[in-house]
Motif scaffolding. Structure first.
Motif, PDB file in Angstrom:
ATOM      1  N   VAL A  56       1.076  -6.827   4.085  1.00  0.00           N
ATOM      2  CA  VAL A  56       1.387  -8.177   3.608  1.00  0.00           C
ATOM      3  C   VAL A  56       0.114  -8.865   3.120  1.00  0.00           C
ATOM      4  CG1 VAL A  56       2.135 -10.473   4.338  1.00  0.00           C
ATOM      5  CG2 VAL A  56       3.481  -8.479   4.977  1.00  0.00           C
ATOM      6  N   CYS A  57      -0.981  -8.713   3.864  1.00  0.00           N
ATOM      7  CA  CYS A  57      -2.253  -9.315   3.454  1.00  0.00           C
ATOM      8  C   CYS A  57      -2.755  -8.694   2.148  1.00  0.00           C
ATOM      9  CB  CYS A  57      -3.302  -9.139   4.556  1.00  0.00           C
ATOM     10  SG  CYS A  57      -3.017 -10.190   6.004  1.00  0.00           S
TER      11      CYS A  57
ATOM     12  N   GLU B 294      12.265  -8.506   1.691  1.00  0.00           N
ATOM     13  CA  GLU B 294      12.586  -9.918   1.876  1.00  0.00           C
ATOM     14  C   GLU B 294      14.015 -10.218   1.440  1.00  0.00           C
ATOM     15  OE1 GLU B 294      10.596 -14.270   0.928  1.00  0.00           O
ATOM     16  OE2 GLU B 294      10.181 -12.579  -0.400  1.00  0.00           O
TER      17      GLU B 294
ATOM     18  N   GLU C 161      -1.003  -7.219  -0.238  1.00  0.00           N
ATOM     19  CA  GLU C 161      -0.147  -7.602  -1.361  1.00  0.00           C
ATOM     20  C   GLU C 161      -0.433  -9.036  -1.790  1.00  0.00           C
ATOM     21  OE1 GLU C 161       3.053  -9.376  -3.550  1.00  0.00           O
ATOM     22  OE2 GLU C 161       2.564  -9.917  -1.461  1.00  0.00           O
TER      23      GLU C 161
ATOM     24  N   ASN D  25       1.505  -6.070   8.811  1.00  0.00           N
ATOM     25  CA  ASN D  25       0.632  -7.235   8.619  1.00  0.00           C
ATOM     26  C   ASN D  25      -0.466  -6.937   7.598  1.00  0.00           C
ATOM     27  OD1 ASN D  25       1.998  -8.897  10.374  1.00  0.00           O
ATOM     28  ND2 ASN D  25       0.741  -8.345  12.148  1.00  0.00           N
TER      29      ASN D  25
ATOM     30  N   LEU E 209      -0.276 -17.305   3.695  1.00  0.00           N
ATOM     31  CA  LEU E 209       0.150 -16.615   4.918  1.00  0.00           C
ATOM     32  C   LEU E 209      -0.132 -17.416   6.177  1.00  0.00           C
ATOM     33  CD1 LEU E 209      -1.156 -13.049   3.984  1.00  0.00           C
ATOM     34  CD2 LEU E 209       1.199 -13.895   3.816  1.00  0.00           C
TER      35      LEU E 209
ATOM     36  N   LEU F 162       7.919  -5.173  -0.835  1.00  0.00           N
ATOM     37  CA  LEU F 162       8.017  -6.340   0.044  1.00  0.00           C
ATOM     38  C   LEU F 162       9.063  -7.334  -0.461  1.00  0.00           C
ATOM     39  CD1 LEU F 162       4.262  -6.945   0.952  1.00  0.00           C
ATOM     40  CD2 LEU F 162       6.057  -5.960   2.392  1.00  0.00           C
TER      41      LEU F 162
ATOM     42  N   SER G 182       4.192  -5.016  -3.920  1.00  0.00           N
ATOM     43  CA  SER G 182       4.866  -6.260  -4.307  1.00  0.00           C
ATOM     44  C   SER G 182       6.368  -6.036  -4.448  1.00  0.00           C
ATOM     45  CB  SER G 182       4.288  -6.786  -5.626  1.00  0.00           C
ATOM     46  OG  SER G 182       2.985  -7.280  -5.443  1.00  0.00           O
TER      47      SER G 182
END
Length: 297
Positions: free
Chosen positions: A12-13, A81, A15, A9, A30, A77, A74
């Motif tokens: 992700v924040c 994905e 990036e 988490n 998000l 992730l 980046s």
């Protein structure tokens, strides 16, 4: 968890803020609050013992040392994905199913109904090919087949689908001068024949007690689609499965001047080679086509 590995988490924040250059935009992307995103960034900085962003007048600027880290995150992730999407797609996909069907049955009966199957079986791609006669599944790149004929196919299990009834039809122009008033009178008109069922008129005549020697020769066509078109164009009477010409009859392109419907000895069957019995693709299509055939009978 390794001490130097931040939570997913938090990564992700980080990036999102790095890529968008804004906590506000990251929070919107998000679906989080700005304060929640800020706390994640602060938590990462505390864990890493290094600043990620420089804060000046309510704006964030990536620290030079964190620039490469942001680029790496980046890329990583994005790969995660993409890999996840491939995994989901692979497990949702049932694959390709190649089905052999009689040509006119396929175009006039099966294809118009296929949207109902496709819309409820995402991930199963159908490939329809035309076949008139039984074949060896081991020598063909075909999975299953819709078979019209007798209940006999070497190397395949046959399940009954539905019967076939033929009716004599013709164009209105063919009988405008003299409408036949009996079954027997139909044989006074030109007759259109089906190449792969050359004895159909004889069988029909015998069924209704007519003399087979009254059957006239006439033009022959390999597929029912051509036989139907020949009848529509007034070439002669044709014996056609009733479910194949419902539209022409409703439109008035063809007429049935005399009720002489005959149930054929042959029928439609679902043919599956032994090696594919139990295959989930085959089971899905088999269940659907059997329901559709039950409605048609």
């Amino acid at each position: 968890m390794r001490r130097t590995l931040p939570s997913m988490n938090s990564l992700v924040c980080f990036e999102a803020v790095y890529r968008l250059g804004s906590v506000t935009q990251a929070a919107e992307e998000l679906n989080m609050t700005q304060s929640a995103v800020s706390r994640r960034i602060l938590s990462m900085e505390s864990q890493l013992g290094l600043p990620l962003f420089r804060r000046e007048r309510k704006r964030l600027f990536i620290e030079p040392a964190a620039e490469r880290y942001g680029q790496d995150m980046s890329q990583i992730l994005s790969e995660i994905e993409a890999s996840t999407s491939r995994f989901i797609t692979h497990n949702q996909s049932m694959g390709l199913l190649t089905v052999a069907v009689p040509p006119t049955f396929g175009s006039r009966w099966l294809v118009p109904k296929l949207n109902g199957f496709i819309s409820t079986h995402h991930g199963l791609d159908l490939n329809l090919v035309s076949k008139i006669k039984p074949f060896n599944f081991d020598n063909e790149d075909i999975d299953i087949a819709i078979h019209f004929g007798m209940n006999d196919w070497s190397g395949a299990k046959l399940d009954y689908l539905m019967a076939e009834h033929v009716i004599p039809v013709c164009a209105p122009t063919l009988i405008e001068d003299k409408t036949p008033d009996s079954i027997d009178a139909i044989l006074d008109f030109p007759l259109v024949h089906h190449t792969t069922r050359p004895k159909l008129w004889n069988t029909w005549s015998e069924h209704f007690g007519l003399a087979p020697n009254r059957i006239k020769s006439g033009p022959r066509f390999e597929h029912y689609a051509l036989v139907i078109q020949a009848a529509v164009n007034g070439i002669g009477f044709a014996l056609i499965p009733d479910f194949l010409v419902r539209k022409e009859i409703l439109r008035g392109d063809l007429v049935v001047p005399v009720g002489a419907r005959m149930k054929c000895e042959e029928a439609y069957y679902f043919a599956c080679p032994n090696k594919l019995r139990g295959d989930k693709r085959v089971a899905a299509f088999s269940e659907w086509v059997k329901r559709e055939c039950t409605k048609a009978e």
